[in-house]
Design a protein around this motif. Structure first.
Motif, short mmCIF file in Angstrom:
data_model
loop_
_atom_site.label_atom_id
_atom_site.label_comp_id
_atom_site.label_asym_id
_atom_site.label_seq_id
_atom_site.Cartn_x
_atom_site.Cartn_y
_atom_site.Cartn_z
N GLY A 352 -16.86 -3.09 -9.44
CA GLY A 352 -15.84 -4.00 -8.92
C GLY A 352 -14.83 -4.38 -9.99
O GLY A 352 -13.62 -4.37 -9.76
N MET A 353 -15.34 -4.68 -11.21
CA MET A 353 -14.45 -5.03 -12.32
C MET A 353 -13.60 -3.82 -12.72
O MET A 353 -12.40 -3.95 -12.98
N LEU A 354 -14.23 -2.65 -12.73
CA LEU A 354 -13.51 -1.43 -13.11
C LEU A 354 -12.44 -1.08 -12.08
O LEU A 354 -11.34 -0.61 -12.44
N SER A 355 -12.73 -1.33 -10.80
CA SER A 355 -11.75 -1.00 -9.76
C SER A 355 -10.50 -1.86 -9.88
O SER A 355 -9.42 -1.45 -9.45
N ASP A 356 -10.64 -3.08 -10.44
CA ASP A 356 -9.47 -3.92 -10.68
C ASP A 356 -8.52 -3.28 -11.69
O ASP A 356 -7.31 -3.56 -11.69
N ARG A 357 -9.05 -2.42 -12.55
CA ARG A 357 -8.24 -1.82 -13.61
C ARG A 357 -7.75 -0.42 -13.27
O ARG A 357 -6.60 -0.08 -13.56
N ILE A 358 -8.62 0.39 -12.66
CA ILE A 358 -8.25 1.80 -12.46
C ILE A 358 -8.10 2.18 -11.00
O ILE A 358 -7.80 3.33 -10.68
N GLY A 359 -8.33 1.24 -10.09
CA GLY A 359 -8.27 1.55 -8.66
C GLY A 359 -9.65 1.89 -8.12
O GLY A 359 -10.61 2.09 -8.87
N SER A 360 -9.74 1.97 -6.82
CA SER A 360 -11.04 2.05 -6.17
C SER A 360 -11.40 3.42 -5.62
O SER A 360 -12.57 3.70 -5.37
N ARG A 361 -10.43 4.29 -5.40
CA ARG A 361 -10.68 5.54 -4.66
C ARG A 361 -11.77 6.39 -5.31
O ARG A 361 -12.75 6.78 -4.67
N LEU A 362 -11.60 6.71 -6.58
CA LEU A 362 -12.53 7.62 -7.25
C LEU A 362 -13.91 6.98 -7.41
O LEU A 362 -14.94 7.65 -7.29
#
Length: 587
Positions: A352-362
């Motif tokens: 969840g934290m990472l998706s805030d930075r790089i996006g969620s698709r991958l």
């Protein structure tokens, strides 16, 4: 009565978002713990109220104790999310906490016996599901309102951790408390419910955009009737009908499924005509909302029945083969499944934290591909496995599910307009819960079909070889396979349940062997593995479809205007412009 108004995030200060996160996380945790706590406690519950759940007349009690909570939440979350959009998400969430707490008290003080007690418990479990639906429908919307878009993945991820972890922790909590006193499994929720209700009333405020509109009654009625009919059809499709091991050919089940789908088709037509629809079909024009929900639906289809199948695998086969009595297996099944929870607890907030930075698709897509691989590994795993291999696969499965769940929810919620977050979150939860009920029915049916093909002859030969008369062995072997599955699921000794009084007529050494820890697990291993391969093969296919759907989302961080985004970010520093404040309203 005190007046409550809609606040801006700036007015509430930088601490408010963490208050919202901690309270909604408590709400989701307690709701999902209660969705699964009953599973492990069922033997003690039915023993306490004096009912044998394996008797054909009582099977419906067993099914509704297992499925009732899921069915109710699946049906009601959209309506309750819409109510949150109209009248305030914090208000509806708080009402849910109160309803949940009252129903937990009523469940804990059950004083009936027999059929009356079973109906009382099922009735209040349904009410508890109503409270859970209010919590589930509005928690994501409250967090989306409270957090700026660049932190929503973390917030929704932690909330999702509570939701999934609760479903596994409930197994352990139920296994510990139920043998002491089955009433405790409901009583344990009461202090948390009281604290959460008071805390939510005092501290949670509406920060989102309200959209006042008339309730779509025809949409509500057709949606509820159609979905309830379909879910009831799925629930009773698991039961045998006539000479068939499952009930999918039953006129009642077919009527429920076909009639329910027809009513849902009418619902779609109604929603395209009314001014203020329950399901805002226009939301499906948003690419991330559409593909994100397809991914969520397929992921739920893949993993919904997993918990039940793993419980049967552990309780009916593996644990008895490794020295545990059937009575001990419910608690230990919950403990041995903890690696899945650990994997989810680690990966969900991190992704969840990472998706805030790089996006969620991958992240979401990769998570479902990993989950698909774990289903393949479970197919390849021997039925009598080495635990380290099983634990590693469950850990990887939890990591994959966590990688998908948080980014997927953040992607869908970020794509929604501010005035549709409650109904959008409700739609997402409806797809998820309905798919889980369908998944449970589908997985059970596949396992039952696998057992029915080869178990009767294998069981008949095994019983005859150990002294059971041929006529009795044939009669027992041809009993519905679902009775064998439910016995294993409930932690009963299946052969002891099936033979009953006939055990006393057998030589003591033969009776002891038949009811021991090796005969039934060895008997069921082959047929179970064939059904397992088909069920998990289906899970692989739908997880891959979900992974592809995740790749088709847009990685949209937010659809808010620049002004709204600035207001959200200003909330972190406690100053700056806020959203427009709505007129005061009573709470």
């Amino acid at each position: 009565m005190a007046e409550r108004r809609t606040y801006s995030t700036a007015e509430l200060g930088p601490r408010y978002k963490w208050i919202a996160l901690s309270n909604t996380t408590l709400g989701m945790l307690i709701a999902t713990i209660n969705s699964s706590i009953v599973l492990i406690a069922l033997p003690d519950i039915f023993k306490g109220i004096g009912i044998n759940p394996l008797e054909p007349a009582n099977t419906s009690y067993l099914l509704w104790m297992i499925m009732g909570f899921l069915v109710v939440t699946a049906v009601l979350v959209v309506s309750f999310g819409r109510l949150g959009d109209m009248y305030g998400r914090a208000r509806m969430y708080n009402l849910g906490f109160a309803v949940f707490t009252v129903s937990s008290i009523m469940l804990a003080i059950t004083w009936f016996d027999g059929d009356a007690a079973a109906l009382w418990l099922i009735g209040w479990r349904i009410v508890q599901g109503v409270g859970g639906a209010f919590l589930m429908a509005n928690s994501s919307a409250i967090l989306t309102d409270a957090f700026p878009a660049n932190q929503r993945g973390l917030a929704l991820g932690m909330n999702g951790v509570a939701a999934i972890a609760g479903s596994f922790l409930g197994l352990v909590v139920g296994g510990v408390l139920a043998p002491v006193d089955w009433n405790l499994i409901f009583l344990v929720s009461v202090p948390f419910g009281v604290i959460g209700t008071v805390w939510a009333y005092l501290k949670l405020h509406d920060t989102g955009v309200r959209k006042h509109a008339k309730m779509d009654w025809w949409g509500n009625i057709t949606f509820a009737v159609g979905l309830i009919a379909v879910l009831i059809g799925i629930t009773y499709g698991i039961q045998p009908y006539g000479s068939s091991p499952t009930g999918w050919g039953s006129p009642f089940v077919l009527t429920c499924l076909i009639g329910g789908l027809a009513v849902l088709a009418a619902f779609v037509v109604i929603e395209s005509k009314v001014d203020n629809p329950l399901f805002r079909l226009s939301l499906f024009r948003i690419r991330s909302f559409t593909w994100g929900n397809i991914a969520n639906l397929t992921a739920s289809l893949g993993r919904g029945g997993l918990q039940f199948i793993l419980i049967i695998w552990l309780q009916g086969i593996w644990l008895p083969q490794h020295g545990y009595t059937f009575e001990q297996t419910p608690l230990w099944a919950g403990i041995y499944m903890l690696p899945m929870t650990v994997g989810f607890l680690v990966s969900a907030p991190a992704s969840g934290m990472l998706s805030d930075r790089i996006g969620s698709r991958l992240l979401a897509s990769g998570g479902l591909f990993i989950t698909a691989v774990t289903f393949l590994l479970l197919i390849l795993l021997p039925v009598n496995f080495a635990y380290w291999a099983f634990a590693a696969i469950l850990l990887l499965n939890g990591i994959g599910m966590g990688m998908f769940a948080s980014p997927n929810r953040a992607e869908v919620m970020n794509s929604l307009p501010a005035d549709a977050r409650g109904s959008g979150a409700g739609m997402m939860t409806t797809f998820q819960n309905a798919a889980m009920v369908l998944s449970i029915g589908f997985f059970f049916s596949l396992i039952i079909a696998g057992l029915s093909a080869s178990l009767p002859s294998t069981m008949s030969q095994g019983l005859i070889a150990h002294g059971v008369p041929a006529a009795s062995a044939s009669q027992i072997a041809n009993l519905p396979a679902v009775a064998v599955l439910f016995a294993a699921f409930l932690g009963y000794n299946p052969i002891q349940q099936l033979l009953g009084g006939q055990l006393s007529a057998l030589p003591p050494d033969q009776a002891s062997f038949l009811t021991g820890r090796s005969f039934f697990p060895n008997l069921i291993s082959g047929p179970f593995q064939s059904g397992l391969a088909v069920a998990f093969g289906f899970a692989i296919v739908v997880c891959v479809i979900g992974a592809v759907a995740s790749l088709l989302t847009k990685d949209a961080r937010s659809v808010e205007s620049v002004g709204e985004e600035l207001a959200a970010v200003a909330g972190e520093s406690g100053g700056g412009p806020g959203e427009l404040v709505s007129p005061s309203r009573e709470r």
